[in-house]
Design an enzyme around this catalytic site. Structure first.
Site, short mmCIF file in Angstrom:
data_model
loop_
_atom_site.label_atom_id
_atom_site.label_comp_id
_atom_site.label_asym_id
_atom_site.label_seq_id
_atom_site.Cartn_x
_atom_site.Cartn_y
_atom_site.Cartn_z
N ASN A 89 0.83 -1.20 0.00
CA ASN A 89 0.00 0.00 0.00
C ASN A 89 0.86 1.25 0.00
OD1 ASN A 89 -2.03 -1.80 0.15
ND2 ASN A 89 -2.50 -1.48 2.31
N VAL A 90 0.36 2.26 -0.70
CA VAL A 90 1.10 3.52 -0.77
C VAL A 90 0.52 4.55 0.20
CG1 VAL A 90 1.91 3.10 -3.12
CG2 VAL A 90 -0.27 4.28 -2.79
N HIS A 106 5.77 -0.64 -2.86
CA HIS A 106 5.32 0.06 -4.07
C HIS A 106 5.36 1.58 -3.93
CE1 HIS A 106 3.04 -3.85 -5.33
NE2 HIS A 106 4.34 -3.93 -5.51
N GLY A 172 -5.20 -9.09 2.99
CA GLY A 172 -5.83 -8.21 2.01
C GLY A 172 -5.07 -7.96 0.73
N SER A 174 -4.62 -9.71 -3.30
CA SER A 174 -5.04 -10.77 -4.22
C SER A 174 -3.84 -11.58 -4.71
CB SER A 174 -5.78 -10.16 -5.41
OG SER A 174 -4.90 -9.31 -6.14
N1 APR Z 1 -10.24 -6.92 4.48
C1 APR Z 1 -9.27 -7.72 3.97
N2 APR Z 1 -9.15 -7.97 2.65
C2 APR Z 1 -10.03 -7.40 1.83
C3 APR Z 1 -11.07 -6.56 2.27
C4 APR Z 1 -11.16 -6.33 3.67
N3 APR Z 1 -12.12 -5.55 4.21
N4 APR Z 1 -11.77 -6.15 1.20
C5 APR Z 1 -11.19 -6.70 0.11
N5 APR Z 1 -10.14 -7.46 0.48
C6 APR Z 1 -9.22 -8.25 -0.34
C7 APR Z 1 -9.75 -8.73 -1.67
O1 APR Z 1 -10.50 -9.92 -1.50
C8 APR Z 1 -8.48 -8.94 -2.47
O2 APR Z 1 -7.96 -10.25 -2.29
O3 APR Z 1 -8.12 -7.44 -0.66
C9 APR Z 1 -7.53 -7.92 -1.84
C10 APR Z 1 -7.24 -6.73 -2.72
O4 APR Z 1 -6.57 -7.15 -3.89
P1 APR Z 1 -6.11 -6.09 -4.99
O5 APR Z 1 -7.20 -5.11 -5.23
O6 APR Z 1 -5.57 -6.86 -6.13
O7 APR Z 1 -4.93 -5.27 -4.24
P2 APR Z 1 -3.40 -5.67 -4.01
O8 APR Z 1 -3.24 -7.13 -3.95
O9 APR Z 1 -2.92 -4.86 -2.85
O10 APR Z 1 -2.75 -5.11 -5.34
C11 APR Z 1 -1.36 -5.23 -5.49
O11 APR Z 1 -1.46 -3.98 -7.51
O12 APR Z 1 -2.33 -2.25 -8.73
C12 APR Z 1 -1.27 -2.66 -7.99
O13 APR Z 1 0.42 -1.42 -7.08
C13 APR Z 1 -0.91 -1.79 -6.85
O14 APR Z 1 -0.01 -2.41 -4.68
C14 APR Z 1 -1.02 -2.70 -5.64
C15 APR Z 1 -0.81 -4.07 -6.27
#
Ligand code: APR
Length: 230
Positions: A89-90, A106, A172, A174
Site C-alpha cells: 500500500n502507498v 510500491h 488483504g 489478491s
Molecule cells: N479486508 C481484507 N481484505 C479485503 C477486504 C477487507 N475488508 N476487502 C477486500 N479485500 C481483499 C480482496 O478480496 C483482495 O484479495 O483485498 C484484496 C485486494 O486485492 P487487490 O485489489 O488486487 O490489491 P493488491 O493485492 O494490494 O494489489 C497489489 O497492484 O495495482 C497494484 O500497485 C498496486 O499495490 C497494488 C498491487
C-alpha cells in the site's frame, strides 16, 4: 525471552475498511482507471497531468481517512513480537496506527521524487504536485510510486525479512502482482503462515496457509486468538 519475528505482508484490503478502494475487487480502482493510463512510465510520458492528478487525488484522500482496527491491532502486536510490515500500500495508515518497521514495496503517496534523479526524494505530506513543480536540479517531480514495468527496489530487503519470519501473515492482497506475491515462497518451511481475506485467494506455488476468511478488522481479532495459543 527473545520475541518471535512476525512478518506481515499487506495489500489494498488492509485499508478497505478505512474507505480506500482496492484495485481488483468490483468497484475497485482498476475498474475506474486503466492501469496503463495512470500507473506506468509510458502514461507519465504521454499524459503527465492525468497521472499527477490521479495521485494528487489519492494523496488528498489520506486527509479524509483513518487507520482501521486492523492497522491498530498490528501496531499493538509490536509489544509481543518483533514485528515487520511489508506493505504494497502507498497510503500511510500503518504509520499513523503506530507501527514502526514498515517497508513500502510500491512506494509512498506522501513522497515525490525527481523524475531524473531518483535519489532526490521529498516529503510532501498530502500536498498536490503540478506540472512545473521541480526538484532542486530543475527536473519535474513525480510521485514516489513504483509503476507497472518499473523495478521494485525494496524487494531484496523484503525477501530477507520474510526468510527470517517465525510467523508470516498475509492480509488483504489478491497476490496478483509480482514480485510482491513471490514473497510467500521465502517464508521458512517451519514458520506459521496465515492469510486473512474475506474472498478466496490463490496462494502461489501451492503453499499451505491457515486461511482466515474474514475482513482485515475481524480477521486480525481471530489471528490474535490463534497466536495466543502458540
Ligand atoms: N479486508 C481484507 N481484505 C479485503 C477486504 C477487507 N475488508 N476487502 C477486500 N479485500 C481483499 C480482496 O478480496 C483482495 O484479495 O483485498 C484484496 C485486494 O486485492 P487487490 O485489489 O488486487 O490489491 P493488491 O493485492 O494490494 O494489489 C497489489 O497492484 O495495482 C497494484 O500497485 C498496486 O499495490 C497494488 C498491487
Amino acid at each position: 525471552m527473545e520475541k518471535k519475528k512476525m512478518v506481515v505482508l499487506t495489500g489494498a484490503g488492509m485499508s478497505a475498511e478505512s474507505g480506500i478502494s482496492t484495485f481488483r475487487d468490483s468497484g475497485g480502482l482498476w475498474e475506474k482507471y486503466r492501469i496503463e493510463d495512470v500507473a506506468s512510465p509510458e502514461a507519465f510520458a504521454k499524459n503527465p497531468k492525468l497521472v499527477l492528478d490521479f495521485y494528487n487525488l489519492r494523496r488528498k484522500q489520506l486527509d479524509e481517512v483513518q487507520p482501521n482496527v486492523g492497522h491498530l491491532f498490528l501496531s499493538r502486536l509490536q509489544e509481543f513480537f518483533d514485528m515487520f510490515i511489508i506493505t504494497q500500500n502507498v497510503d500511510n495508515l500503518h504509520e499513523r496506527a503506530g507501527s514502526k518497521n514498515i517497508l513500502h514495496l510500491h512506494g509512498e503517496l506522501t513522497k515525490v521524487r525527481s523524475s531524473k534523479y531518483p535519489q532526490l526524494i521529498y516529503d510532501i505530506g498530502t500536498k498536490a504536485i503540478q506540472l512545473g513543480d521541480v526538484c532542486e536540479k530543475g527536473t519535474q517531480l513525480r510521485p514516489h510510486i513504483v509503476w507497472f514495468g518499473e523495478s521494485v527496489p525494496a524487494i531484496e530487503a523484503a525477501v530477507e525479512l520474510t526468510a527470517q519470519a517465525d510467523i508470516f501473515v498475509i492480509i488483504g492482497t489478491s497476490l496478483n502482482v509480482y514480485p510482491a506475491a513471490s514473497l510467500v515462497m521465502y517464508a521458512p518451511a517451519g514458520s506459521r503462515k496465515f492469510l486473512i481475506d474475506p474472498n478466496p485467494v490463490e496462494i502461489p506455488y501451492g503453499l499451505k496457509f491457515t486461511v482466515i476468511k474474514k475482513s482485515a478488522g475481524e480477521g486480525t481479532k481471530e489471528l490474535e486468538k490463534l497466536l495466543l495459543s502458540i
